[in-house]
Design an enzyme around this catalytic site. Sequence first.
Site, PDB file in Angstrom:
ATOM      1  N   ARG A  26       0.729  -1.351  -0.231  1.00  0.00           N
ATOM      2  CA  ARG A  26       0.036  -0.211  -0.038  1.00  0.00           C
ATOM      3  C   ARG A  26       0.892   1.185   0.006  1.00  0.00           C
ATOM      4  O   ARG A  26       1.503   1.871   1.151  1.00  0.00           O
ATOM      5  CB  ARG A  26      -0.698   0.250   0.958  1.00  0.00           C
ATOM      6  CG  ARG A  26      -1.504   0.626   1.664  1.00  0.00           C
ATOM      7  CD  ARG A  26      -2.799   0.707   2.332  1.00  0.00           C
ATOM      8  NE  ARG A  26      -2.001   1.324   4.027  1.00  0.00           N
ATOM      9  CZ  ARG A  26      -2.874   0.495   4.753  1.00  0.00           C
ATOM     10  NH1 ARG A  26      -3.723   0.527   4.891  1.00  0.00           N
ATOM     11  NH2 ARG A  26      -2.046   0.808   5.366  1.00  0.00           N
ATOM     12  N   SER A  34     -12.991  -3.502   1.356  1.00  0.00           N
ATOM     13  CA  SER A  34     -13.372  -3.209   2.847  1.00  0.00           C
ATOM     14  C   SER A  34     -14.802  -2.720   2.671  1.00  0.00           C
ATOM     15  O   SER A  34     -14.992  -1.928   1.744  1.00  0.00           O
ATOM     16  CB  SER A  34     -12.225  -1.813   2.821  1.00  0.00           C
ATOM     17  OG  SER A  34     -10.381  -2.690   2.711  1.00  0.00           O
ATOM     18  N   LYS A  65      -4.752   3.943   9.662  1.00  0.00           N
ATOM     19  CA  LYS A  65      -6.016   4.423   9.146  1.00  0.00           C
ATOM     20  C   LYS A  65      -7.284   5.520   9.270  1.00  0.00           C
ATOM     21  O   LYS A  65      -7.842   5.034  10.248  1.00  0.00           O
ATOM     22  CB  LYS A  65      -6.603   2.874   8.682  1.00  0.00           C
ATOM     23  CG  LYS A  65      -7.786   2.867   7.499  1.00  0.00           C
ATOM     24  CD  LYS A  65      -7.366   2.400   6.266  1.00  0.00           C
ATOM     25  CE  LYS A  65      -8.886   2.452   4.791  1.00  0.00           C
ATOM     26  NZ  LYS A  65      -8.326   2.962   3.559  1.00  0.00           N
TER      27      LYS A  65
END
Length: 215
Positions: free
Chosen positions: A43, A112, A141
């Site tokens: 990521r 997600s 996050k």
Amino acid sequence: MKLDRPFPYRLYLVMSEADCHGRDPLWVAEEAILGGVDIIQLREKGAAVEVFLKKAAQLKTVTDRYDVPLIINDDLKVAIRVGAFGMHVGQQDLPPSGVREAWSDCRLLGYSIERLEQLQSAEAALADYLGVSPIFRTATKTDTVSEWGIAGIRQLRGLTDKPLVAIGRMNRGNVAAVIQAGADCVAVVSAICAADDPRAAAADLKALINNAIAI
């Protein structure tokens, strides 16, 4: 790479270069694999495509060496060009339908979900697994709107047969509870990437997960 069962992964590492705090990400990844990580997602939010591609290609040399799937987060061009195993997208990313349409060779697609109503969406139906995000709020996050908690995993498990990957401040103190509540897999970032010994940290987490499954 062949799947022996529909979702054979238990310990999922999500990583970026920044998560490794100045250490070589390839070293961290290899140590994590040797400790028991089953699958790795790269990521690199905000990175230019060519920068992301270079990092992905370097990481793929490590994951291929150990026959570990490499998942690319939210960058279709990188995923296709590097020959990744699959891709993971969130609510603000290219939807699963877009990934399926553009990349027929995607072997594993994660999506997600942040709210219960998203579970029954057409996009969720197209995913191979669901990232339950976040279980607990985390500094890695910050763009989410909810916190599932252990009860949320338990509720989702009663509503879907899709594999559930729990992410969000997962560590040795809560992975067993998440698995026992119905998660199929635990995704971690800091618990491995920031650990003094990534291999030992991964081995510890994997043992806790396996023990929880066996109960």
